[in-house]
Write an enzyme that holds these catalytic residues in place. Structure first.
Site, short mmCIF file in Angstrom:
data_model
loop_
_atom_site.label_atom_id
_atom_site.label_comp_id
_atom_site.label_asym_id
_atom_site.label_seq_id
_atom_site.Cartn_x
_atom_site.Cartn_y
_atom_site.Cartn_z
N VAL A 56 0.99 -1.21 0.01
CA VAL A 56 0.05 -0.15 -0.12
C VAL A 56 0.89 1.05 0.14
CG1 VAL A 56 -1.74 1.15 1.34
CG2 VAL A 56 -1.90 -1.30 1.17
N CYS A 57 2.00 1.25 0.65
CA CYS A 57 2.74 2.42 0.95
C CYS A 57 3.13 3.14 -0.35
CB CYS A 57 3.98 1.98 1.88
SG CYS A 57 3.63 1.38 3.55
N PRO A 58 3.85 2.26 -1.27
CA PRO A 58 4.17 3.27 -2.61
C PRO A 58 3.21 3.43 -3.34
CG PRO A 58 4.45 0.69 -2.88
CD PRO A 58 4.04 0.81 -1.47
N GLU A 60 0.80 5.35 -2.16
CA GLU A 60 0.56 6.75 -1.63
C GLU A 60 1.66 7.56 -1.79
OE1 GLU A 60 -1.75 5.98 2.66
OE2 GLU A 60 0.41 5.00 2.78
N ILE A 61 2.87 7.14 -1.52
CA ILE A 61 4.21 7.89 -1.78
C ILE A 61 4.11 8.38 -3.27
CG2 ILE A 61 6.61 7.89 -1.74
CD1 ILE A 61 6.32 5.51 0.36
#
EC number: 1.11.1.26
Length: 183
Positions: A56-58, A60-61
């Site tokens: 999920v993190c990438p 958002e980034i």
């Protein structure tokens, strides 16, 4: 959360942390402090993610990365952060196509001291929740949003709230920049 979440009206904690700012050899790292945005008389948006090299993190980034100019146009410094080291951040940026050309720093809170002061560490693994802070030029937290580890945030909503806060007026539900305020 282990500590009490630092919230609206609180002073954002002082910090000095190393961040990845470039893939250029010899210019990868830069120290960022809590004074940088205040000295520049700018707002700050700092968003946290749990772990590098995850799923999920990438998303958002990369989405924040697409909006760097939107934050800049609003006199706002954008900073991404996690408890991973600057070396892990650098390796991830080199390894992930969507992160390679980021134009905002990836702050490394390896001691977890800032995340702990903010009260955003998940109890078991001691990783940061998906938290977004909007901090005014005086260093006061004006907005906080916390997502569960499994749910990505909405970058357009962060921008909408930043716009509303910067009007310094009363903004109704679902207000968008350019619409009438209540004051």
């Amino acid at each position: 959360m282990a500590n009490r979440l630092l919230s609206v009206g609180s002073v954002f904690p002082e910090f000095k942390k190393t961040a990845v700012v470039s893939l250029e050899k010899g210019n990868e790292f830069y120290d960022i402090t809590s004074e940088d945005h205040k000295n520049a008389d700018k707002w700050m948006v700092m968003f946290w993610w749990p772990k590098d090299f995850t799923f999920v993190c990438p998303t958002e980034i990369a989405e924040f990365g697409k909006h760097v100019d939107d934050f800049s146009d609003r006199d706002t410094i954008l900073i991404g952060a996690s408890t991973d080291s600057e070396f892990v951040h650098l390796a991830w940026r080199k390894n992930h196509d969507d992160l390679r050309d980021l134009r905002f720093p990836m702050l490394a809170d390896t001691s977890k001291s800032l995340a702990e002061e903010l009260g955003i560490l998940e109890a078991n693994e001691k990783i940061a929740y998906r938290v977004t802070y909007i901090v005014d030029p005086q260093g006061i937290i004006r907005w906080v949003s916390v997502n569960d580890l499994s749910v990505g945030r909405n970058v357009n909503e962060v921008i909408r709230v930043l716009d509303a806060l910067q009007t310094d007026e009363l903004c109704p539900c679902n207000w968008q920049k350019g619409e009438a305020t209540l004051a």
